[in-house]
Write an enzyme that holds these catalytic residues in place. Structure first.
Site, PDB file in Angstrom:
ATOM      1  N   LYS A 198       4.797   1.659  13.314  1.00 10.51           N
ATOM      2  CA  LYS A 198       5.530   0.557  12.669  1.00 10.51           C
ATOM      3  C   LYS A 198       5.724  -0.621  13.636  1.00 10.51           C
ATOM      4  O   LYS A 198       5.413  -0.513  14.808  1.00 10.51           O
ATOM      5  CB  LYS A 198       6.863   1.080  12.137  1.00 10.51           C
TER       6      LYS A 198
HETATM    7  C1  LIG Z   1       6.380   5.057   7.316  1.00 12.32           C
HETATM    8  C2  LIG Z   1       6.905   4.960   5.952  1.00 12.32           C
HETATM    9  C3  LIG Z   1       7.947   5.775   5.484  1.00 12.32           C
HETATM   10  C4  LIG Z   1       8.481   6.921   6.264  1.00 12.32           C
HETATM   11  O1  LIG Z   1       8.933   6.550   7.513  1.00 12.32           O
HETATM   12  P1  LIG Z   1       9.256   7.667   8.592  1.00 12.32           P
HETATM   13  O2  LIG Z   1      10.100   6.949   9.579  1.00 12.32           O
HETATM   14  O3  LIG Z   1       7.939   8.107   9.153  1.00 12.32           O
HETATM   15  O4  LIG Z   1       9.966   8.766   7.922  1.00 12.32           O
HETATM   16  C5  LIG Z   1       8.454   5.548   4.224  1.00 12.32           C
HETATM   17  N1  LIG Z   1       7.957   4.586   3.438  1.00 12.32           N
HETATM   18  C6  LIG Z   1       6.951   3.797   3.834  1.00 12.32           C
HETATM   19  C7  LIG Z   1       6.471   2.722   2.910  1.00 12.32           C
HETATM   20  C8  LIG Z   1       6.381   3.969   5.088  1.00 12.32           C
HETATM   21  O5  LIG Z   1       5.362   3.198   5.488  1.00 12.32           O
END
Ligand SMILES: *Cc1c(COP(=O)(O)O)cnc(C)c1O
Length: 397
Positions: A198
């Site tokens: 991210k």
């Molecule tokens: C990455 C992601 C998640 C989950 O995030 P985590 O921190 O890995 O649990 C949920 N929704 C979207 C759209 C994502 O890209």
């Protein structure tokens, strides 16, 4: 889909020496030193650095409260639980998202109701949301896909008409703003991700923001076994304090080691956005003459977080299907991703809810054609040039 296509021959200088990993994190010395500081301090669980990171994030977003947790998936689950959403309730979300969005609704005990998206942006379609509302609907869960904000005016209007909560999946949207308001201050609860790929990372981590102090208190309690007083204070110098369990809560707390990384990542967030904006512009200029679908232009008065640069590979125009195109890029040393294959197509959702591709034409097409190129803030200009060269070559140019 065409399986026929023969990949163009690779001239010298197109294939990279070192494979370019998709979504590589950008970790600096400050993060490394801060983690070492945590390790040396002996306080590696939830403590002062988590409190500092929450405050820093809260200020960055401009929200009244921010509660750190160990993932965005946990954040989404908690947001539903503290909203009192559970069995018998329905939550409307988009099919074009990561499975965690819908899984969290399942874990709350509620029923996810998937709707189709806009075919150009991939964002949840507010008209379909309105059409999906039933007497059981309790919340709408929009996803700011790739960093682009959803049409929040329309979604808030639907929510207002039917008395629904808006719980946002802002996993891609730390920097996103909509009509002068930061994401994190718009819906009732907003959930962020600090997963490895991210825009900012803590390895694993997440955050919930809200304007409601009662919800913020509940989030804290439910994230740590349902214990009342801050557990990390229990063993501190001010002396041992007993706790009470008011609810069978979860183990969703963030640790100081994670917050140590997050603190320094967040300090760099806007500089990194500027870097990704520059890469985004270069891609746009370099791909203008190719038979690819490029990201839709920005609506006025928004900030796009530029989390993912997704191109569309229409086999009829490009001469090969998306998966073959990915393989070509892979063979040239470029890692890519798919965001996303829609939720309705995954076996659990198909089998349990009887979803069919025909009910989600836009999400199905988007999911078949989309391909995300490297867009990490850590990319060097030479890496960006390699991606451009590889994409042009994969198109046969
Ligand atoms: C990455 C992601 C998640 C989950 O995030 P985590 O921190 O890995 O649990 C949920 N929704 C979207 C759209 C994502 O890209």
């Amino acid at each position: 889909m065409t399986g026929r296509a023969i990949a163009p021959r690779v001239p010298a200088g197109v294939k990279r020496e070192r494979f370019l990993v998709f979504g590589a994190p950008n970790i600096g010395e400050a993060e490394i030193h801060e983690v070492i500081d945590s390790l040396r301090s002996g306080w590696i669980g939830t403590g002062p650095k988590v409190a500092r990171f929450e405050e820093q994030f809260r200020c960055y977003v401009g929200a009244r409260h921010a509660v750190a947790v160990n993932s965005c998936t946990a954040a989404l689950h908690l947001a539903l639980v503290v909203s009192g959403i559970g069995p018998g309730d329905e939550v409307i979300t988009t099919s074009l998202t990561f499975a965690a969005t819908a899984n969290a609704i399942i874990h709350s005990g509620a029923t996810p109701v998937l709707v189709d998206c806009d075919v150009a942006t991939g964002l949840i379609d507010p008209e379909r949301v309105a059409a999906a509302v039933t007497p059981r609907t309790r919340a709408i869960m929009p996803v700011h896909l790739h960093g682009r904000p959803c049409d929040m005016d329309a979604l808030l209007a639907v929510a207002g008409r039917h008395g629904l909560l808006v719980i946002e999946d802002a996993a891609h949207a730390v920097e996103t703003a909509y009509h002068g308001r930061k994401v994190g201050t718009i819906g009732h609860l907003t959930c962020f991700s600090f997963y490895v790929t991210k825009n900012i990372t803590t390895g694993e981590g997440g955050m919930v923001t809200t304007e409601d102090p009662a919800l913020a208190r509940q989030l804290k309690t439910y994230a740590l076994h349902g214990m009342t007083s801050d557990a990390w204070k229990r063993f501190s110098a001010s002396g041992y304090r007993h706790y009470d369990v008011a609810y069978p809560g979860f183990k969703y707390n963030m640790t100081d080691v994670q917050a140590a990384i997050g603190q320094h990542q967040l300090a760099k967030v806007d500089g990194w956005l500027a870097r990704r904006e520059a890469i985004w512009r270069r891609y746009g200029e370099a791909f203008g003459d190719l038979p690819l679908g490029l990201p839709a232009p920005d609506e006025p008065d928004i900030v796009h977080a530029r989390h993912l640069y997704a191109i569309r590979v229409d086999a009829a125009r490009v001469g090969c299907a998306r998966d073959e195109f990915m393989q070509r890029l892979h063979d040239l040393g470029i890692g890519t991703g798919v965001h996303y294959r829609p939720v309705h197509g995954h076996s659990y959702y198909r089998e349990r809810f009887g979803y069919r591709d025909e009910d989600f034409p836009a999400a199905t097409r988007f999911g078949d054609e989309t391909l995300s190129l490297p867009l990490s803030s850590g990319l060097a200009d030479a890496d960006v040039a390699d991606v451009i060269r590889a994409v042009r070559h994969a198109c046969g140019v």
